[in-house]
Enzyme design. Structure first.
Site, PDB file in Angstrom:
ATOM      1  N   SER A 145      17.942  59.355 -12.017  1.00  0.00           N
ATOM      2  CA  SER A 145      16.567  59.104 -12.429  1.00  0.00           C
ATOM      3  C   SER A 145      15.783  58.570 -11.248  1.00  0.00           C
ATOM      4  CB  SER A 145      16.522  58.095 -13.574  1.00  0.00           C
ATOM      5  OG  SER A 145      15.201  57.651 -13.812  1.00  0.00           O
ATOM      6  N   TYR A 180      18.947  49.693 -16.884  1.00  0.00           N
ATOM      7  CA  TYR A 180      18.890  51.134 -16.683  1.00  0.00           C
ATOM      8  C   TYR A 180      18.743  51.475 -15.199  1.00  0.00           C
ATOM      9  CZ  TYR A 180      17.262  55.973 -17.289  1.00  0.00           C
ATOM     10  OH  TYR A 180      17.107  57.341 -17.232  1.00  0.00           O
TER      11      TYR A 180
END
Length: 701
Positions: free
Chosen positions: A579, A592
């Site tokens: 990501s 995350y």
């Protein structure tokens, strides 16, 4: 009196009067219907095998006169899936007029080109080599099939005598010769000398049967096959054993599958010394009875008899000299035993080619085995794609049934090696191979994709399959997987439930990939989840879950993938779907973002370690994939909306506006990034590809 369906024990009676009646008097439609149901029973004929035809009266478009037209399966077709687009329509009289210009056996190849001068239907498929075999016979409907029972009769010692014993004077018999115009003349001669026969047995080849209607032809075929099957089963009962009885016992089912999964990548690597191959495995009762028998060592080297069989399976299989109970965990030790066997097989195939080649023979083809037998475990096959290797496997099962029947009747005989070579390296066969469409970029490769039950993972699997790969979809949601795998055609995809936080679950997924396709070449870790919280709200459970799925999952996937790829010795690709958040510091994102950063750096570390194995490791960084992405279905969307002070509905526009290209990013865009890594950038490793529309703060350089 028995019903039609009760009459048959050894073949499937599939004719449906209602379906046939709905086709009316359309003889071509009835011929196609008959073809499809014949092809549905693998005991009657296998994929691509056999041929069927019918003759009708049509108007000549030039003279308006009534003319007879023969409709027949075209070159390279399959009767089980035959449609109007796959058949050829030829003037029967013109085809028969070719007898006037036929110059004998040396003229066979030229005759195939002349079939085109007989075309009636301008939309015809290219006529096959079997065309004159049907055209020179007078019957309205004709079946040319390769039933196991009939080839057993055809391949038995004293085949002509056995034919008379089973059918008396109701069947003709023609000795083996290569398909072509002269064989058509031999069938015509046989019929003229034996008027009133119901069919003809072709020595070492197959069966011709016929009828005045499609149904009559179908029933005739089934009845002839049934009679042969009954005769063989009676002989087997009289003999009391098959293949000389059993020499060894099979391992239990689970142990067989475990052994096969362990061995498959090694076999695949060895079979791929010239071209990468896809694998298939079977351990059916029919196969085990043969490969565990006393007669295996005698029968296997003889090879198959029917041309349709050995064209797909090679002239003979490789029988492994491995004990079924042998420990296969030491890859080096096992490969040390396998390599000499493969070298011996390749040299044997080269000797076969050198001893039988003609002046105009095509160059020698891949010398690796197609069929590999592991007594006590099962049978493997390897070919250019899943359909081809599955069909090769099925054809060798047919060959086993033929040997079984022929041995029960008298004694199995195979084609002389020169005859077999002349078929395998026939110039017409070579021309057919050259006409095959170009392979796709990822053909011959196997990909395993985690998180493929939907969203980005499914889009990646779709793209890899579209570009030619076989794909294994994994996820924790089986309902999503079943729905996902149903979107692919046969022989393209498989699925297995896999929890990437559990090493055993990952091992089972790789085992499935090995059993289904032979190994794995591409692994894409797309499974994921997203938790967006301030640090004070981020729990240890949140942290552990993110680390387990994203980081530990990637570690376990990579570790086990590398073991398989090293067994294969073919290199490979590992792709981490990370990501933008692994590069950019954003609010409310400590768990995350840290996990994604760990994924990215792990990929770099693996790339540095695995380059010598030609295993390339790259990362694709998505950002803002809202439409179609699973992680946006839960709390993540609310968390990100809260972080940016907007509503959930405003998120897609927000993410599009903030990238340099002002583009919405879709799952398909991430899939394209993966394909770039595995299908185009073949000299790239340790790289990060951002698929985010251009986020300046995520630029890696």
């Amino acid at each position: 009196m028995k019903s039609t369906t009760q009459r048959f024990k050894y073949v499937d009676h599939l004719w449906d009067d209602k379906k046939a009646a709905a086709l009316g008097d359309d003889q071509v439609a009835l011929f196609l219907y008959r073809s499809n149901i014949l092809g549905a029973d693998l005991r009657i004929t296998n994929y691509g095998g056999g041929n069927t035809s019918c003759k009708t009266i049509e108007k000549d478009p030039l003279t308006d006169a009534d003319v007879e037209v023969m409709w027949i399966k075209g070159s390279g077709g399959d009767i089980g899936t035959l449609t109007k687009a796959g058949i050829a329509g030829l003037y029967t009289d013109r085809l028969r007029d070719l007898k006037n210009v036929y110059g004998g056996l040396a003229d066979e190849d030229r005759m195939v080109g002349l079939f085109n001068h007989c075309i009636y239907d301008l939309d015809s498929k290219a006529p096959s080599i079997d065309t004159p075999l049907h055209g020179l016979l007078p019957f309205k409907h004709i079946d040319h099939l390769h039933p196991d029972a009939l080839i057993a009769v055809a391949a038995a010692k004293d085949s002509e005598k056995v034919t008379r014993e089973i059918w008396g004077d109701t069947m003709g018999w023609v000795p083996w010769q290569r398909p072509g115009f002269d064989l058509g003349l031999q069938l015509e001669k046989c019929l003229n000398e034996n008027p009133g026969i119901r069919g003809i047995v072709l020595g070492s080849h197959g069966l011709f049967t016929w009828g005045d209607t499609s149904h009559e032809c179908y029933m005739n075929s089934l009845e002839v096959i049934e009679m042969a099957s009954e005769f063989i089963e009676k002989k087997i009962k009289e003999n009391g054993s098959v293949f000389g009885g059993q020499k060894i016992e099979s391992l239990p089912k689970e142990e067989r599958l475990e052994k096969a999964a362990q061995l498959m990548p090694m076999l695949r690597g060895l079979c791929s010394s010239e071209n990468r191959m896809i694998g298939h495995f079977t351990d059916s009762d029919v196969v085990l009875e043969y490969i565990n028998s006393n007669d295996l060592e005698r029968l296997a080297p003889m090879g198959t008899s029917c041309p349709d069989h050995f064209l797909r399976t090679k002239i003979q299989p490789l029988v492994l000299r491995l004990d079924a109970k042998e420990d296969l965990s030491d890859t080096g030790a096992v490969l040390a035993k396998l390599r000499p066997a493969f070298e011996e097989y390749r040299q044997g195939y080269q000797d076969y080619y050198d001893s039988h080649k003609r002046e105009n023979s095509p160059a020698v083809r891949d010398a690796n085995p197609v069929i590999i037998i592991y007594p006590g475990v099962g049978m493997f096959s390897f070919a250019k794609n899943k359909q081809t290797t599955r069909v090769a496997n099925e054809f060798y099962v047919n060959a086993i049934n033929v040997m079984r029947g022929a041995e029960a009747i008298t004694e199995y005989t195979s084609l002389p090696r020169q005859e077999a070579f002349d078929i395998e390296y026939w110039l017409l066969e070579e021309a057919k191979l050259q006409r095959m469409p170009k392979e796709k970029p990822l053909s011959r490769k196997v990909a395993l994709v985690t998180g493929a039950g939907g969203g980005i993972g499914k889009a990646i699997a779709d793209k890899l399959a579209e570009e030619g790969a076989n794909v294994v979809l994994t996820d924790i949601a089986e309902d999503r997987l079943k729905e996902g795998v149903s979107t692919y055609g046969r022989d393209t995809a498989s699925y297995t439930v896999c929890d990437v936080t559990e090493g055993a679950s990952i091992a089972a997924a790789y085992g499935k990939a090995c059993l289904e396709f032979g190994g794995v070449d591409i692994v894409v870790h797309s499974a994921g989840l997203a938790i967006s919280k301030p640090i004070e709200d981020t729990t240890e459970k949140d942290w552990d879950l993110l680390q387990d799925v994203l980081v530990k999952g990637q570690f376990q996937l990579a570790k086990q993938a590398v073991a398989i790829m090293r067994k294969q010795g073919l290199g490979g690709d590992f792709i981490s779907i990370a990501s933008k958040n692994g590069l950019v510091s954003g609010p409310n994102n400590v768990g995350y973002g840290t996990s994604k950063a760990a994924q990215q750096h792990m990929a770099r570390l693996l790339a540095a370690e695995l380059g010598g194995d030609k295993i390339r490791v790259n990362t694709v960084n998505p950002d803002g994939v809202i439409v179609g992405s699973k992680i946006w279905e839960g709390d993540w969307a609310e968390g990100r909306a809260k972080a940016y002070g907007i509503t959930v509905d405003e998120l897609p526009a927000h993410y599009a506006k903030r990238n340099l290209l002002n583009e919405i990013i879709y799952p398909e865009d991430i899939a394209n990034g993966v394909f770039a890594c595995v299908g185009i950038l073949d000299k790239t490793t340790g790289n990060i590809i951002n698929v985010d529309g251009g986020m300046a703060n995520a630029f890696v350089r």
